[in-house]
Design a protein around this motif. Structure first.
Motif, PDB file in Angstrom:
ATOM      1  N   THR A 179       0.830  -1.206   0.000  1.00 31.41           N
ATOM      2  CA  THR A 179       0.000   0.000   0.000  1.00 31.41           C
ATOM      3  C   THR A 179       0.864   1.256   0.000  1.00 31.41           C
ATOM      4  OG1 THR A 179      -1.763  -1.148   1.190  1.00 31.41           O
ATOM      5  CG2 THR A 179      -1.796   1.244   1.266  1.00 31.41           C
ATOM      6  N   GLU A 180       1.990   1.209   0.715  1.00 31.89           N
ATOM      7  CA  GLU A 180       2.870   2.376   0.771  1.00 31.89           C
ATOM      8  C   GLU A 180       3.672   2.573  -0.509  1.00 31.89           C
ATOM      9  OE1 GLU A 180       5.226   1.964   4.299  1.00 31.89           O
ATOM     10  OE2 GLU A 180       3.539   2.393   5.636  1.00 31.89           O
ATOM     11  N   LEU A 181       3.844   1.495  -1.268  1.00 27.50           N
ATOM     12  CA  LEU A 181       4.655   1.584  -2.484  1.00 27.50           C
ATOM     13  C   LEU A 181       3.843   1.837  -3.749  1.00 27.50           C
ATOM     14  CD1 LEU A 181       7.196  -1.328  -1.844  1.00 27.50           C
ATOM     15  CD2 LEU A 181       7.582   1.135  -1.596  1.00 27.50           C
ATOM     16  N   SER A 182       2.557   1.483  -3.737  1.00 23.85           N
ATOM     17  CA  SER A 182       1.759   1.611  -4.954  1.00 23.85           C
ATOM     18  C   SER A 182       0.312   1.949  -4.615  1.00 23.85           C
ATOM     19  CB  SER A 182       1.798   0.296  -5.743  1.00 23.85           C
ATOM     20  OG  SER A 182       0.944   0.356  -6.869  1.00 23.85           O
ATOM     21  N   GLN A 183      -0.320   2.710  -5.494  1.00 20.44           N
ATOM     22  CA  GLN A 183      -1.741   3.024  -5.375  1.00 20.44           C
ATOM     23  C   GLN A 183      -2.597   2.091  -6.226  1.00 20.44           C
ATOM     24  OE1 GLN A 183      -2.844   5.303  -3.117  1.00 20.44           O
ATOM     25  NE2 GLN A 183      -0.671   5.351  -2.579  1.00 20.44           N
TER      26      GLN A 183
END
Length: 247
Positions: free
Chosen positions: A31-35
């Motif tokens: 979640t923190e690396l990609s939307q």
């Protein structure tokens, strides 16, 4: 199994904790690396495949690497007919250990990423089609685990089970929890992998139905296991051949 019950229960707790930490932690990281939801699911599923396979290889020789009340209860159910496998005392130790480990794993994952240690999930998963997905996912897992054992190929379980769960992430609408302990643990984290507390009971009910369906399929495809035959002493007082089953 040669390990004591206490050591086996500890292995189940550690395995369940590590599995949930992998599932929740990889979900947070994704979640923190990609939307992109697809990228998140891909990262989450790949981490789970590798993590689960590794845990089964490592802890399988200790406890059988269930990490899952479904597998434990199904093993106890099938073992009652054959006279082998888990007994009631084993189940009473395994299941609480799995649930406690799963909760600890969710809390650990949140701690590693600086999230609130206990934050109830708001991810509602109570829709009927998701519950159907859980029935299918759990039935397939039970069929795989006990089908492999029935045909003498349980040595392939680490790869086969991990591969199946990875595939079921994608082909089931529920993303394949297939595990009551993991379901309970994931209610403690309000992250990508979480499940709202109100959805936990319906999910577990669906998993129970899938367990029954899976065991039914095992019996239909491979036949029922033969009951264990008692061993009779020989004329010299030593174990002889098993007593034949009378027609």
């Amino acid at each position: 199994m040669s390990a004591s019950l206490g050591r086996r229960a500890l292995a189940e707790a550690v395995g369940a904790a590590a599995l949930v930490a992998v599932v929740v932690g990889s979900g947070i990281q994704a979640t923190e690396l990609s939307q992109d939801t697809g990228v998140r699911l891909l990262a989450n599923s790949l981490a789970t495949v590798f993590g689960l396979g590794t845990l089964v290889v490592l802890l399988g020789p200790v406890s059988g690497a269930h990490f899952n009340p479904v597998v434990t209860l199904a093993a106890w159910c099938t073992g009652r007919r054959t006279g082998e496998g888990l007994g009631g005392r084993d189940v009473a130790a395994y299941v609480p250990a799995q649930i406690a480990g799963a909760i600890a794993g969710a809390v650990l994952a949140d701690a590693m990423f600086g999230k609130p240690l206990v934050h109830w999930s708001r991810h509602d998963r109570s829709a009927g089609h998701l519950l159907l997905g859980e029935v299918v996912a759990t039935a397939g897992l039970v069929l795989l685990v006990f089908g492999l054992a029935r045909v003498g190929r349980d040595r392939f379980a680490p790869v086969a089970v991990a591969s199946y769960i990875g595939a079921a992430y994608w082909f089931t609408s529920s993303t394949s929890f297939a595990n009551p302990a993991v379901t309970i643990g994931r209610a403690f984290t309000d992250t990508f992998a979480g499940i709202a507390p109100g959805s936990v009971a319906p999910f577990i009910a669906a998993q129970a139905g899938g367990t029954v369906l899976g065991l039914t399929l095992v019996a239909a495809l491979f036949g029922r296991p033969a009951p264990a035959q008692p061993v009779t002493p020989s004329v010299h007082g030593e174990p002889g051949l098993a007593a034949p089953t009378l027609p």
